[in-house]
Design a protein around this motif. Structure first.
Motif, PDB file in Angstrom:
ATOM      1  N   THR A 175      15.332  30.973   3.590  1.00  0.00           N
ATOM      2  CA  THR A 175      14.998  29.629   4.059  1.00  0.00           C
ATOM      3  C   THR A 175      13.518  29.344   3.866  1.00  0.00           C
ATOM      4  OG1 THR A 175      16.764  29.856   5.657  1.00  0.00           O
ATOM      5  CG2 THR A 175      15.233  28.042   6.010  1.00  0.00           C
ATOM      6  N   ASP A 215      23.619  26.798   5.155  1.00  0.00           N
ATOM      7  CA  ASP A 215      23.874  27.832   6.154  1.00  0.00           C
ATOM      8  C   ASP A 215      24.453  27.073   7.343  1.00  0.00           C
ATOM      9  OD1 ASP A 215      23.930  29.912   7.870  1.00  0.00           O
ATOM     10  OD2 ASP A 215      21.857  30.539   7.589  1.00  0.00           O
ATOM     11  N   ASP A 273      18.385  26.933   9.601  1.00  0.00           N
ATOM     12  CA  ASP A 273      17.207  26.519  10.367  1.00  0.00           C
ATOM     13  C   ASP A 273      16.158  25.825   9.494  1.00  0.00           C
ATOM     14  OD1 ASP A 273      16.572  28.769   8.961  1.00  0.00           O
ATOM     15  OD2 ASP A 273      15.806  29.934  10.641  1.00  0.00           O
ATOM     16  N   ASP A 328      20.011  26.092   0.268  1.00  0.00           N
ATOM     17  CA  ASP A 328      19.766  27.301   1.053  1.00  0.00           C
ATOM     18  C   ASP A 328      21.123  27.813   1.545  1.00  0.00           C
ATOM     19  OD1 ASP A 328      18.646  29.278   2.599  1.00  0.00           O
ATOM     20  OD2 ASP A 328      18.057  27.941   4.244  1.00  0.00           O
TER      21      ASP A 328
HETATM   22 MG   LIG Z   1      17.912  31.228   6.611  1.00  0.00          MG
END
Ligand SMILES: [Mg+2]
Ligand SMILES: Nc1ncnc2c1ncn2[C@@H]1O[C@H](COP(=O)(O)OP(=O)(O)O)[C@@H](O)[C@H]1O
Length: 403
Positions: free
Chosen positions: A152, A176, A181, A257
């Motif tokens: 990330t 994700d 995040d 991601d």
């Molecule tokens: Mg991550």
């Protein structure tokens, strides 16, 4: 000045005209120059407004629709006529094309079909003098060989680096879906997420898609993971492919991601990508996973050749495995090495500020900047001082008017 594609539409049916309009109004670069509810007035409307594209919805009266296609083509050859019809009859399609239609599109019109038609017209017409080739989108997927390897942080910072160039338009997709995040790294509190996009997939248009993306002040956009954890997967591979197609029409760079699980969704993202950065650290469990993953990707279609191994946090510990040993173990070159700079990275995350702002001179930031340059197959050369231009699929149609 913004490049726009100017469009006039004729459809006597109020409902279908409204739905066509809704779809078109959501597209940044399309300017609806005129709308018309009567076929008999349309030629005059076209002559007055001189649009780049005339969209003729034929279902209300196919015979009149076909006639108007011929008239517009004759009177204004520079205007590309597109037909929208629910007819699947070969004779109708043939007649529309003979009358000069450039494209025959099915009703209900799908955004991808419309964009693809515009793209084909672009290729036939070529580019106007002085215009540069429209850059194609590039998709980078960031996958990890273990939890916490730095996917990330790389995805977000790569996006922010790329967004520094005013000629780029960049979006991060946080795939994700449970524990993503990326929003924390960018200090974004999203109103909409990928879940809203997935739920509205069948009526998805640009307006909705754009609302679902949140812009960071560095210029990059984020499509965040769902707010709440649910049992069911919020988006399937087919829906993801559709979202990617739509985003590709707007953004020059998409960065995905991934979570650390390898499900059909992750594989779909990798297949849709130009480059997959497989991030690992120089430790035994991580390198063992790299070997396993590479073996698995070798058995998959359309992934293996895109993989580039990135070693992150180089120099973390004395006990790290050497690079030579790592290359020997995984049997593949290491494409990039990112240095370990814990303080810069953690401050960047805790402040929700990207590295280019938090630590512009650090080796870490420089490494990510160089990485961005080396994977960009189509780097923008535009002057940094010029105002930000979106990637313009419709640049070829621009009359230079500013709206
Ligand atoms: Mg991550
Ligand atoms: N190059 C680096 N140097 C120092 N710390 C790093 C580096 N890359 C990542 N980190 C740290 O590692 C932690 C995990 O990174 P993250 O990007 O969240 O990993 P992942 O997404 O793979 O789970 C973060 O706290 C981050 O600060």
């Amino acid at each position: 000045m913004k490049s726009v594609c100017r469009l006039a539409i004729v459809d006597p049916n109020d409902t279908s005209r409204a739905s066509l309009k809704h779809l078109l109004l959501g597209i940044d670069m399309v300017w609806l120059e005129a709308e018309c509810s009567r076929y008999e007035f349309f030629t005059d409307v076209v002559m007055q407004t001189q649009p780049d594209i005339a969209l003729v919805a034929m279902d209300a009266d196919p015979a009149q629709g076909l006639a108007i296609v011929a008239r517009v083509t004759q009177e204004m050859p520079t205007c590309s006529v597109l037909v929208v019809s629910s007819s699947t009859e070969g004779s109708v399609i043939l007649q529309a094309m003979r009358n000069g239609a450039k494209e025959f599109l099915n009703y209900p019109l799908r955004l991808e079909d419309f964009l693809a038609a515009l793209h084909r017209i672009q290729q036939i017409h070529g580019l106007r003098e002085g215009e540069t080739e429209v850059r194609s989108s590039q998709i980078y997927t960031i996958a990890g060989a273990a939890g916490g390897v730095g996917c990330t942080s790389l995805a977000v910072n790569l996006a922010c680096v790329l967004a520094q160039n005013p000629a780029n338009s960049v979006a991060v997709i946080d795939l994700d879906l449970s524990l993503g995040d990326a929003d924390v790294w960018l200090d974004i509190i999203p109103d909409y997420t990928i879940q809203d996009v997935a739920e509205n997939i069948t009526r998805l248009d640009y307006a909705l898609l754009k609302r679902s993306l949140t812009k960071h002040e560095c210029g990059a956009f984020l499509l965040p993971r769902p707010i709440h954890l649910e049992e069911a997967t919020p988006i399937n591979p087919e829906e993801l492919r559709r979202v990617i197609t739509l985003l590709k029409a707007t953004f020059t760079h998409l960065i995905i991601d991934l979570s650390k699980c390898i499900s059909p969704l992750e594989l779909a993202a990798m297949r849709a990508s130009d480059t997959v950065l497989l991030v690992a650290q120089l430790d035994l469990p991580g390198l063992r996973n790299v070997v396993r993953l590479l073996q698995f990707f070798d058995r998959q279609e359309g992934i293996s050749e895109k993989i580039k191994v990135v070693v992150n946090r180089l120099g973390l510990e004395e006990t790290q495995i050497s690079l030579t040993k790592a290359v020997e173990t995984i049997g593949r070159e290491i494409f990039w090495q990112i240095p370990n700079e814990y303080a810069a990275m953690v401050e960047s995350r805790n402040n929700g500020v990207p590295l280019i702002t938090q630590a512009p001179k650090s080796k870490l930031t420089k490494s990510i900047q160089q990485l961005a340059l080396s994977i960009d197959k189509n780097p923008a050369t535009e002057n940094q001082d010029e105002p930000k231009k979106s990637k313009s699929l419709f640049r070829f149609l621009s009359s230079g008017s500013s709206k």
